[in-house]
Scaffold this motif. Structure first.
Motif, PDB file in Angstrom:
ATOM      1  N   ILE A  14       0.794  37.078   2.751  1.00 46.52           N
ATOM      2  CA  ILE A  14       1.180  36.130   3.782  1.00 46.52           C
ATOM      3  C   ILE A  14       0.076  35.115   4.022  1.00 46.52           C
ATOM      4  CG2 ILE A  14       1.713  35.890   6.233  1.00 46.52           C
ATOM      5  CD1 ILE A  14       4.027  36.980   4.554  1.00 46.52           C
ATOM      6  N   ALA A  15      -1.173  35.587   4.080  1.00 48.36           N
ATOM      7  CA  ALA A  15      -2.296  34.681   4.304  1.00 48.36           C
ATOM      8  C   ALA A  15      -2.399  33.652   3.185  1.00 48.36           C
ATOM      9  CB  ALA A  15      -3.596  35.475   4.419  1.00 48.36           C
TER      10      ALA A  15
ATOM     11  N   ARG B 225       0.306  26.395   2.205  1.00 45.82           N
ATOM     12  CA  ARG B 225       1.048  25.408   3.001  1.00 45.82           C
ATOM     13  C   ARG B 225       0.087  24.512   3.771  1.00 45.82           C
ATOM     14  NH1 ARG B 225       3.676  22.899   1.794  1.00 45.82           N
ATOM     15  NH2 ARG B 225       5.047  24.515   0.939  1.00 45.82           N
ATOM     16  N   SER B 226      -0.990  25.103   4.292  1.00 41.32           N
ATOM     17  CA  SER B 226      -1.993  24.326   5.008  1.00 41.32           C
ATOM     18  C   SER B 226      -2.675  23.317   4.087  1.00 41.32           C
ATOM     19  CB  SER B 226      -3.034  25.271   5.620  1.00 41.32           C
ATOM     20  OG  SER B 226      -4.077  24.554   6.234  1.00 41.32           O
ATOM     21  N   GLU B 227      -3.041  23.767   2.890  1.00 45.95           N
ATOM     22  CA  GLU B 227      -3.706  22.871   1.937  1.00 45.95           C
ATOM     23  C   GLU B 227      -2.781  21.755   1.475  1.00 45.95           C
ATOM     24  OE1 GLU B 227      -5.080  25.448  -1.122  1.00 45.95           O
ATOM     25  OE2 GLU B 227      -6.825  26.154   0.036  1.00 45.95           O
TER      26      GLU B 227
ATOM     27  N   ALA C 182      -0.093  21.562   9.135  1.00 46.80           N
ATOM     28  CA  ALA C 182      -0.971  22.305  10.036  1.00 46.80           C
ATOM     29  C   ALA C 182      -0.297  23.609  10.448  1.00 46.80           C
ATOM     30  CB  ALA C 182      -1.304  21.468  11.266  1.00 46.80           C
ATOM     31  N   VAL C 183      -1.076  24.689  10.505  1.00 46.48           N
ATOM     32  CA  VAL C 183      -0.548  26.010  10.826  1.00 46.48           C
ATOM     33  C   VAL C 183      -1.258  26.537  12.072  1.00 46.48           C
ATOM     34  CG1 VAL C 183      -0.226  28.384  10.031  1.00 46.48           C
ATOM     35  CG2 VAL C 183      -0.064  26.491   8.400  1.00 46.48           C
ATOM     36  N   TYR C 184      -0.481  26.960  13.060  1.00 37.97           N
ATOM     37  CA  TYR C 184      -1.033  27.485  14.308  1.00 37.97           C
ATOM     38  C   TYR C 184      -0.463  28.877  14.564  1.00 37.97           C
ATOM     39  CZ  TYR C 184      -2.388  22.634  15.097  1.00 37.97           C
ATOM     40  OH  TYR C 184      -2.925  21.372  14.970  1.00 37.97           O
ATOM     41  N   LEU C 185      -1.315  29.775  15.015  1.00 39.81           N
ATOM     42  CA  LEU C 185      -0.922  31.152  15.306  1.00 39.81           C
ATOM     43  C   LEU C 185      -1.242  31.485  16.755  1.00 39.81           C
ATOM     44  CD1 LEU C 185      -2.429  33.023  12.209  1.00 39.81           C
ATOM     45  CD2 LEU C 185      -0.002  32.622  12.635  1.00 39.81           C
TER      46      LEU C 185
ATOM     47  N   LEU D  84      -5.112  40.145  15.963  1.00 41.23           N
ATOM     48  CA  LEU D  84      -5.332  39.106  14.940  1.00 41.23           C
ATOM     49  C   LEU D  84      -6.575  38.307  15.300  1.00 41.23           C
ATOM     50  CD1 LEU D  84      -1.864  37.496  14.088  1.00 41.23           C
ATOM     51  CD2 LEU D  84      -3.447  38.552  12.480  1.00 41.23           C
ATOM     52  N   GLY D  85      -7.441  38.092  14.315  1.00 43.92           N
ATOM     53  CA  GLY D  85      -8.704  37.430  14.596  1.00 43.92           C
ATOM     54  C   GLY D  85      -8.956  36.213  13.728  1.00 43.92           C
ATOM     55  N   GLU D  86     -10.150  35.677  13.902  1.00 49.15           N
ATOM     56  CA  GLU D  86     -10.521  34.444  13.205  1.00 49.15           C
ATOM     57  C   GLU D  86     -10.595  34.634  11.697  1.00 49.15           C
ATOM     58  OE1 GLU D  86     -10.675  31.509  14.250  1.00 49.15           O
ATOM     59  OE2 GLU D  86     -10.648  31.770  16.431  1.00 49.15           O
ATOM     60  N   ARG D  87     -10.905  35.850  11.257  1.00 50.05           N
ATOM     61  CA  ARG D  87     -10.995  36.063   9.811  1.00 50.05           C
ATOM     62  C   ARG D  87      -9.635  35.888   9.153  1.00 50.05           C
ATOM     63  NH1 ARG D  87     -12.788  41.546   6.557  1.00 50.05           N
ATOM     64  NH2 ARG D  87     -12.318  40.729   4.480  1.00 50.05           N
ATOM     65  N   PHE D  88      -8.597  36.478   9.757  1.00 48.77           N
ATOM     66  CA  PHE D  88      -7.263  36.273   9.192  1.00 48.77           C
ATOM     67  C   PHE D  88      -6.872  34.807   9.292  1.00 48.77           C
ATOM     68  CE2 PHE D  88      -2.705  35.708   9.551  1.00 48.77           C
ATOM     69  CZ  PHE D  88      -2.261  36.325   8.397  1.00 48.77           C
ATOM     70  N   ALA D  89      -7.145  34.179  10.437  1.00 54.85           N
ATOM     71  CA  ALA D  89      -6.789  32.772  10.619  1.00 54.85           C
ATOM     72  C   ALA D  89      -7.447  31.910   9.546  1.00 54.85           C
ATOM     73  CB  ALA D  89      -7.192  32.300  12.011  1.00 54.85           C
ATOM     74  N   GLU D  90      -8.708  32.175   9.260  1.00 53.37           N
ATOM     75  CA  GLU D  90      -9.404  31.400   8.223  1.00 53.37           C
ATOM     76  C   GLU D  90      -8.773  31.629   6.855  1.00 53.37           C
ATOM     77  OE1 GLU D  90     -13.908  30.833   6.330  1.00 53.37           O
ATOM     78  OE2 GLU D  90     -13.588  32.146   8.065  1.00 53.37           O
ATOM     79  N   ALA D  91      -8.436  32.893   6.563  1.00 50.98           N
ATOM     80  CA  ALA D  91      -7.807  33.203   5.273  1.00 50.98           C
ATOM     81  C   ALA D  91      -6.453  32.524   5.150  1.00 50.98           C
ATOM     82  CB  ALA D  91      -7.646  34.713   5.121  1.00 50.98           C
ATOM     83  N   ALA D  92      -5.790  32.293   6.291  1.00 52.03           N
ATOM     84  CA  ALA D  92      -4.464  31.679   6.292  1.00 52.03           C
ATOM     85  C   ALA D  92      -4.519  30.164   6.485  1.00 52.03           C
ATOM     86  CB  ALA D  92      -3.620  32.302   7.405  1.00 52.03           C
ATOM     87  N   GLY D  93      -5.708  29.605   6.614  1.00 58.59           N
ATOM     88  CA  GLY D  93      -5.809  28.169   6.859  1.00 58.59           C
ATOM     89  C   GLY D  93      -5.191  27.772   8.178  1.00 58.59           C
ATOM     90  N   ALA D  94      -5.263  28.681   9.156  1.00 58.69           N
ATOM     91  CA  ALA D  94      -4.568  28.496  10.423  1.00 58.69           C
ATOM     92  C   ALA D  94      -5.552  28.376  11.582  1.00 58.69           C
ATOM     93  CB  ALA D  94      -3.613  29.659  10.682  1.00 58.69           C
TER      94      ALA D  94
END
Length: 254
Positions: free
Chosen positions: A69-70, A76-78, A82-85, A94-104
């Protein structure tokens, strides 16, 4: 270009049709979107971002699902969307590490954003269900940074077991609650709109998709409720400049 909002997918390895449907949506409808907002309960459970380290070593398959999923969100972000969670009551870790991996970008709950030509209040929705006193007590505990730190310090197998236990307890408790207790408290809705100075609220959580017309101190207002995704059907809200939000369901394509 428009903005798309979704919520309550409850992704987990046992529901591959929803995962496949989301990935198809991400590569289809979302391809033309300026931004997508995921308003909580994206995952059925989230025990911490270090889950990403397990990969195929996670027998439950959750780590592999999260990585898949990430990667899809990052792509999609690239590509320019823009992706927001936002956290939900199931994936509040859910933390910043997942958000960074997801470009979110992780958004606080609540958040006021400008969508189309209007300032809109976005929430997961669980904080509005104040008549469910037992859940509100758990919510306060689960959002406490010290409690979260203790949970994240536990070995991953213990966290997985705790997540299963909490899901089972939640399902049993909800089966014995009156329907109106698990819905939003109307006074909390108007209070939130007043506090943030807006006339449009969008949230999920209740699994009761609808558009509610409100009177906010003599001013027309609206509350949009996103539906939860099922193996054959998803829900979204689309907002384009100069147009009111549109709530719709659609068949999932695997």
């Amino acid at each position: 270009m428009s903005t798309l909002l979704i919520s309550d997918l409850h992704l987990h390895p046992g529901a591959p049709a929803i995962t496949d449907g989301f990935l198809a949506w991400l590569d289809g409808r979302a391809r033309e979107a300026e931004a997508i907002y995921i308003l909580g309960d994206f995952f059925e459970a989230w025990i911490g971002d270090d889950l990403l380290d397990l990969g195929d070593a996670d027998p439950s398959g959750t780590a592999a699902l999260a990585a898949r999923i990430a990667a899809a969100l990052q792509a999609r972000s690239e590509a320019g969307t823009a992706v927001y969670l936002m956290h939900g009551n199931r994936d509040f870790l859910l933390g910043e590490r997942f958000a960074e991996a997801a470009g979110a970008t992780l958004l606080p709950d609540p958040s006021v954003v400008t969508l189309g030509d209007e300032r809109v209040l976005l929430m997961h929705g669980d904080s509005l269900c104040t008549r469910d006193e037992a859940y509100m007590a758990f919510r306060a505990q689960a959002r406490d940074p010290q409690w979260q730190a203790r949970i994240l310090a536990m070995p991953i197998p213990e966290r997985l077991a705790l997540a299963r236990q909490l899901r089972d307890q939640s399902g049993e408790a909800n089966s014995n609650k009156a329907e109106d207790i698990m819905d939003v408290t109307p006074d909390e809705v108007t209070a939130a709109l007043r506090e943030h100075g807006v006339t449009t609220l969008i949230h999920g959580h209740t699994h009761r998709p609808a558009v509610h017309e409100l009177d906010l101190d003599g001013i027309p207002a609206r509350r949009y409720v996103l539906g939860d995704w099922q193996p054959d059907r998803g829900w979204e809200i689309e907002i384009a400049a100069g147009q009111p939000p549109v709530l719709r369901d659609f068949p999932l394509e695997g």
